[in-house]
Scaffold this motif. Structure first.
Motif: not given
Length: 744
Positions: A200-221
């Motif tokens: 008997e066991h409680k099953g696995p622990v899932f990783p937390p869901p993705y948390e989007p980056l705050p607005g001021h952190i940007r990706f540049y292309y």
DNA sequence: TGTGACACTTAGGATCACGCTA
DNA sequence: TAGCGTGATCCTAAGTGTCACA
């Protein structure tokens, strides 16, 4: 496991091959073997060099020829050989065990008590029985001399009246008394092929869901800020987190990442982002670095809260109930998504490792247990009740299509029993290794090529502790080899080298793409055979073209029940430790010196098994610091000696009690500082010798722990000096059962 | 007899936690 | 008490070996 199989396992454990007559000769020969090995191994100092590059360059040109050879190897020239598919496993078939009446929940313990009485050995109470000392001693001797025999003859124990009355083991547990450790090694094992009766066991622990980056952190292309869709952003963060890592400088990693990343992009993103080199992840990278820094700077209170939360999760999900015992689970967390970090020149490095959902998970537990619940609004892929396997949770990963498992911790009964059994098989090999060696020497002269190849390969596995070398899917994994899969390009023959005759030079990448480099003198007949095997072959051809691990293991099985190529590694590692400990430990050593001797013996094994590690980044600095400490201590010692001398002179003149006492004190100071200096010097030697060698792997996987326990007991070295807490938990069985006279 | 699926062990690196030192 | 170094622990890739099936 079928009834037949269970029977076979039992046979294997009972050591049906009679090899006793070789026992005494073995000891001498083993030593000789080891000496030979030591002499040959010292050339193995180079570490992870550029030979990988060499492999890459040759790869293309070799591929064609190799395919052809492979075809010939297994099918002659009829062309029947079919290439494997893409390496992805099809979904495992659904397998539902019928209720066989064995299962029961601990909740139902009371109602099933009658059954337990009748079949007591299958369901022991948690509490440990109290044995009298003579009994314990007798049992230990029995354990050491012949585990298998005991297994064979042992019948389910009759319970005493007291035991029957009280399932807690005959006494009540006092409040706050730490729970006694379960000595599963004193109990019966399942003999019907089942791994458990209740789970008997409680099953696995899932990783937390993705948390989007705050607005001021940007990706540049291409120099311009760009807002990414959540899916694309998440994958981008995986790469951003690894920016400091060498992986992101590798072409294959970058190529695979970019390809998989594009699959997660919206069509608009896809049309805009067309080149990885124009992507700028640095703001994201800095953000994650700052986050990790902030975690380190958390207040005590915050750290305490995190720790408590982790402890709560561990208590809830980190344990299971298996056959009435609460057992620690090894890895109860589902692997989080990220970029695949294949080792060496792995063709799939950088690919996206997908997030695992409850719908991907197969749960394994007892039918009558409280089944683990999937997260709200989701469902498991399947819940099965297969007690022929040890895993609790499984899923199929998307990179290689292989199955991943959640299993129990090494300290659990199920793992411990297997470990113990592994060392018993190796001890059985000890009893017949000389016969096997004589046989393969004889086979070097066989008329049949396949037998000669088998014999030479076995000689290497035995002498050099090489791995078996299964075949691998080309293009799916890094190009690494073991003994049976060695290619012509991996060895070089020298009729004479550095004043030694018949030298073979090995240079290949083994497991985890760790380089194996060694020059060893071999017997003339081996050398001549190797020359023969190389005839008319190209560098990328298999050295042993008439051999594979399956053929070799089938042969080994005929020589000794349960013998496989892997057993030689365990046997040679353990016997080497035992011999080295005998040779290196001297009675007049103090404790730190004894521990140095132990580590040196351990090192001899690590060297044999080629267990390497990257030198720690701080190695040079820490050695310098240690040297500074040593120099200071030397100064202290010389000052203390001077003071002692002066005090003695005073005492001679004054001849009073006070000055006598002063001499004593100064003398003690000299002794204390000398000892401190000695400890530091021993530490420096140990650390230097350990620079590129990993001791942990052999200690955990190859060395019969009873050898170490016996050594500790013999020399009154506390076990804590050689095994840390986790290791003591894993080897609890050995610590309990081995006496100072244990012989592997 | 070869092959793929599966179960399990073995492996090195990454990260965490803790104790020592300035 | 912060910073650092180190050993412990975690993580998961990469092996080995067995079995069923075509």
């Amino acid at each position: 496991m079928s009834g037949d199989h269970a029977h076979k396992r039992h046979q294997m454990e009972s050591g049906s091959v009679d090899c006793n007559s070789h026992k005494h000769k073995d000891k001498y020969k083993d030593k000789e073997h080891q000496r030979e090995r030591d002499n040959s191994k010292n050339g193995n100092s180079e570490h992870r060099s550029s030979s990988e590059k060499k492999h890459r360059e040759k790869e293309k040109e070799q591929l064609k020829h190799k395919e052809k050879r492979k075809e010939e190897k297994f099918h002659g020239s009829d062309g029947k050989y079919r290439d494997k598919e893409n390496g992805f496993a099809s979904p495992p078939s659904i397998k539902v065990e019928e209720d066989n009446g064995y299962y029961h929940s601990i909740k139902h313990e009371k109602s099933l008590k009658r059954e337990r009485d009748e079949d007591e050995y299958k369901h022991k109470p948690k509490k440990v029985k109290v044995e009298n000392e003579n009994k314990v001693k007798k049992r230990r001797q029995e354990d050491d001399s012949d585990y298998e025999e005991r297994e064979e003859t042992r019948k389910p124990k009759k319970r005493t009246k007291e035991e029957k009355k009280d399932t807690t083991g005959g006494r009540k547990k006092a409040k706050n008394e730490p729970e006694e450790k379960w000595k599963w090694w004193e109990e019966e094992r399942h003999t019907d092929g089942s791994k458990w009766k209740f789970l008997e066991h409680k099953g696995p622990v899932f990783p937390p869901p993705y948390e989007p980056l705050p607005g001021h952190i940007r990706f540049y292309y291409d120099g311009k800020a760009m807002k990414l869709s959540p899916g694309a952003e998440e994958v981008a963060t995986f790469y951003a987190k690894m920016l400091d890592h060498e992986y992101t400088t590798k072409d294959i990693f970058r190529k695979n990442f970019f390809k998989d990343w594009r699959k997660e992009m919206t069509s608009e993103e896809k049309s805009k982002i067309t080149e990885l080199k124009k992507c700028d992840f640095t703001e994201m990278h800095e953000y994650f670095k700052a986050q990790s820094e902030a975690r380190k700077q958390m207040s005590k209170e915050e750290k305490r809260k995190t720790k408590e939360e982790n402890e709560r999760i561990l208590q809830e999900y980190g344990f299971c109930v298996m056959d009435n015992h609460r057992e620690r689970i090894g890895n109860f967390r589902i692997e989080p998504p990220g970029l695949f970090r294949g080792r060496g020149d792995h063709p799939k490095m950088g690919k996206l490792k997908r997030r695992i959902r409850p719908e991907d998970i197969i749960i394994n537990c007892s039918k009558d247990s409280a089944h683990p619940r999937p997260p709200p609004g989701t469902r498991w892929k399947e819940v099965r009740h297969d007690n022929k396997v040890t895993w609790l949770v499984s899923w199929t990963e998307n990179i290689q299509g292989s199955i991943k498992y959640i299993m129990l911790n090494p300290s659990s009964r199920i793992k411990g029993e297997k470990d113990w059994q592994k060392y018993e098989t190796a001890r059985r090999l000890k009893k017949c290794v000389e016969r096997i060696r004589a046989q393969y020497r004889e086979d070097w002269r066989s008329k049949e090529m396949r037998i000669r190849q088998r014999a030479v390969a076995l000689y290497f596995i035995d002498k050099l502790a090489l791995r078996a070398g299964n075949e691998k899917d080309e293009g799916e994994t890094a190009d690494t080899v073991g003994c049976c899969s060695l290619r012509v390009e991996h060895i070089r023959l020298y009729p004479q080298l550095e004043r030694q005759d018949f030298v073979v030079e090995f240079d290949f990448l083994g497991k985890d793409s760790i380089r194996y480099y060694n020059k060893i003198p071999v017997e003339k007949r081996v050398f001549k055979n190797l020359q023969l095997f190389l005839e008319n072959k190209q560098s990328e051809d298999d050295l042993f073209d008439r051999l594979n691990t399956s053929i070799l293991n089938k042969h080994l099985q005929e020589l000794m029940d349960g013998l496989t190529a892997k057993v030689f590694r365990t046997y040679n590692a353990s016997i080497t430790l035992q011999q080295q400990l005998k040779e290196l430990t001297s009675p007049d050593e103090n404790i730190p010196e004894k521990i140095l001797s132990y580590n040196r013996a351990n090192r001899a094994v690590a060297l044999l098994c080629n267990h390497q590690r990257a030198p720690p980044k701080t190695f040079e600095k820490s050695m310098q610091n240690l040297q500074i400490k040593i120099d200071e201590k030397k100064k202290q010692l010389s000052a203390a000696k001077k003071e002692h001398k002066a005090a003695k002179a005073d005492a001679r003149t004054l001849r009073d009690e006070k000055s006598k006492k002063a001499v004593e004190m100064k003398k003690k100071a000299v002794e204390r500082i000398s000892e401190q200096l000695m400890k530091l010097e021993v530490q420096a030697t140990d650390r230097e010798e350990n620079k590129q060698i990993a001791l942990g792997t052999s200690k955990l996987n190859y060395l019969d722990p009873r050898i170490s326990v016996a050594w500790c007991k013999k020399w009154t070295v506390s076990i804590e000096k050689i095994y840390n807490k986790t290791q003591r938990e894993k080897f609890a069985w050995a610590i309990d059962m081995a006496d100072d006279d244990f012989e592997f």
